[in-house]
Design an enzyme around this catalytic site. Sequence first.
Site, short mmCIF file in Angstrom:
data_model
loop_
_atom_site.label_atom_id
_atom_site.label_comp_id
_atom_site.label_asym_id
_atom_site.label_seq_id
_atom_site.Cartn_x
_atom_site.Cartn_y
_atom_site.Cartn_z
N THR A 152 40.95 42.16 39.01
CA THR A 152 39.90 42.63 39.92
C THR A 152 40.27 42.20 41.33
O THR A 152 40.36 41.01 41.62
CB THR A 152 38.55 42.01 39.51
OG1 THR A 152 38.30 42.40 38.16
CG2 THR A 152 37.42 42.47 40.41
N ASN A 196 30.37 45.91 38.40
CA ASN A 196 29.84 44.54 38.26
C ASN A 196 28.67 44.29 39.22
O ASN A 196 27.74 43.57 38.89
CB ASN A 196 30.96 43.51 38.46
CG ASN A 196 31.72 43.26 37.16
OD1 ASN A 196 31.43 43.87 36.14
ND2 ASN A 196 32.71 42.38 37.20
N CYS A 201 33.11 36.20 36.38
CA CYS A 201 33.24 37.54 36.96
C CYS A 201 32.10 37.93 37.90
O CYS A 201 32.32 38.05 39.10
CB CYS A 201 33.37 38.57 35.85
SG CYS A 201 34.77 38.24 34.77
N LYS A 247 31.49 35.81 41.27
CA LYS A 247 32.58 35.85 42.27
C LYS A 247 32.87 37.29 42.71
O LYS A 247 33.26 37.53 43.85
CB LYS A 247 33.82 35.13 41.78
CG LYS A 247 34.57 35.77 40.63
CD LYS A 247 35.92 36.34 41.01
CE LYS A 247 36.61 36.87 39.77
NZ LYS A 247 37.48 37.97 39.95
#
Length: 447
Positions: free
Chosen positions: A129, A219, A271, A274
């Site tokens: 990512t 996300n 995940c 951040k």
Amino acid sequence: MALKITVIGTGYLGATHAAAMAELGFEVLGLDVVPEKIEMLKRGEVPMYEPGLEELLRKHVAGIEGSSGRLRFTMDWAEVGEFGDVHFVCVNTPQKHGEYACDMSYVDAAFESLAPHLHGPALVVGKSTVPVGSADRLAARLAALAPAGEDAELAWNPEFLREGFAVNDTLHPDRIVVGVRSERAEKLLREVYATPVTAGSPFVLTDFPTAELVKTSANSFLATKISFINAMAEVCEAADGDVVKLAEAIGHDERIGKKFLRAGIGFGGGCLPKDIRAFMARAGELGADQALTFLREIDSINMRQRGQMVELAREALGGGSFLGKRVAVLGAAFKPDSDDVRDSPALNVAGQIHLQGGQVTVYDPKGMDNARRLFPTLAYADSAIEAVRGADVVLHLTEWREFRELDPAVLGEAVTTRLILDGRNALDPEVWRRAGWTYRAMGRPKA
Ligand code: UGA
């Protein structure tokens, strides 16, 4: 001839991807720079708890009896460069210390190490990512460093696996997103993913920036959903409403959907937190920071939940200080079916109460070793029943099945006070109340 695949970085993502590629029938070579990890993987052992992963590895790791032998591991970059037609880069991009931006040093190092060993046509596929724009930069770097020049091409293929479901999510992805610049890259990736695509996984073709953005926006959306329902929990708490009923009711609207509307102490892990921060930082660099200021609010709603859980516990214990109070914490992992305690809301709450003088005892089915390393000053018990022995209050903070199946009558015999706070809205209040417990949760009626 079947494609040969390498996987660089063998954490959650890489180890699972490597095993899945072997399962799909490819010859796979995994690389990591940490010798202990490679030694474990060569023995078919996984350095973390991930249901089904060890079985899948052992099915394919060369040298293990009865395995297909299609999966090997190495630390040698030259071997990796020589071996692979397609190289997946799966290293992590943690949050930088003291900054919102993500740390690209592992990704950069992977490209710097691999590129000089690419002597013939090769496709390097980024899965990490990364901030939007990275692929563009890395493609140029690759072409400059690789002896194969323009024949060493880049593609971007974000990963959407969830911890705890990594194997299934990798073998049966709900979508495959690939950012490419050539038909050759597209053709190679269609070949890699032929099995899941035939089984029905949508194959979404994009440019580089869109592929990078799909990941961070997915996300961000998930984080937004969780913080939305937690904001509703705050309002329900103030108005004496029931956020669980509210989530059920709005979830019947298919446009909203039922998933990711579980109110509680919020999201954590390596995940979501951040990624939304790195996304804000990158938008700022691009001059689009206004578009993402709402994520700042998502982040603060989320962090507030942890503090509110502490306050709920204080209030339930009669207000005032935690000094001398015995607090049992069920759960340390950031979510069930994982031993990952990175930015875990459960451990954060446990730590806050401990720092305020409470005597906190933690139990988690799989996260104990990691929790001990991160918070060595907390007390730990070997079972739920041992953790709650003598407790003035029990905090349910990670919704493991084991906790949902606890018998409140049995637990009631062990505690000092039958007081349970459900930080995940996952227990049945009626069952606990019938067994003589006071049950409280954020955003739910008091009785
Ligand atoms: C997340 C995404 O779900 C994956 O699609 C993505 O690939 C991954 O991040 C990643 O970027 O690598 P993961 O971190 O494994 O996966 O965890 P989630 O299942 O998303 O849960 C995140 C947190 O949200 C957990 O702490 C969980 O307890 C919390 N959560 C989840 C809630 O508080 N409420 C919910 O309704 C759902």
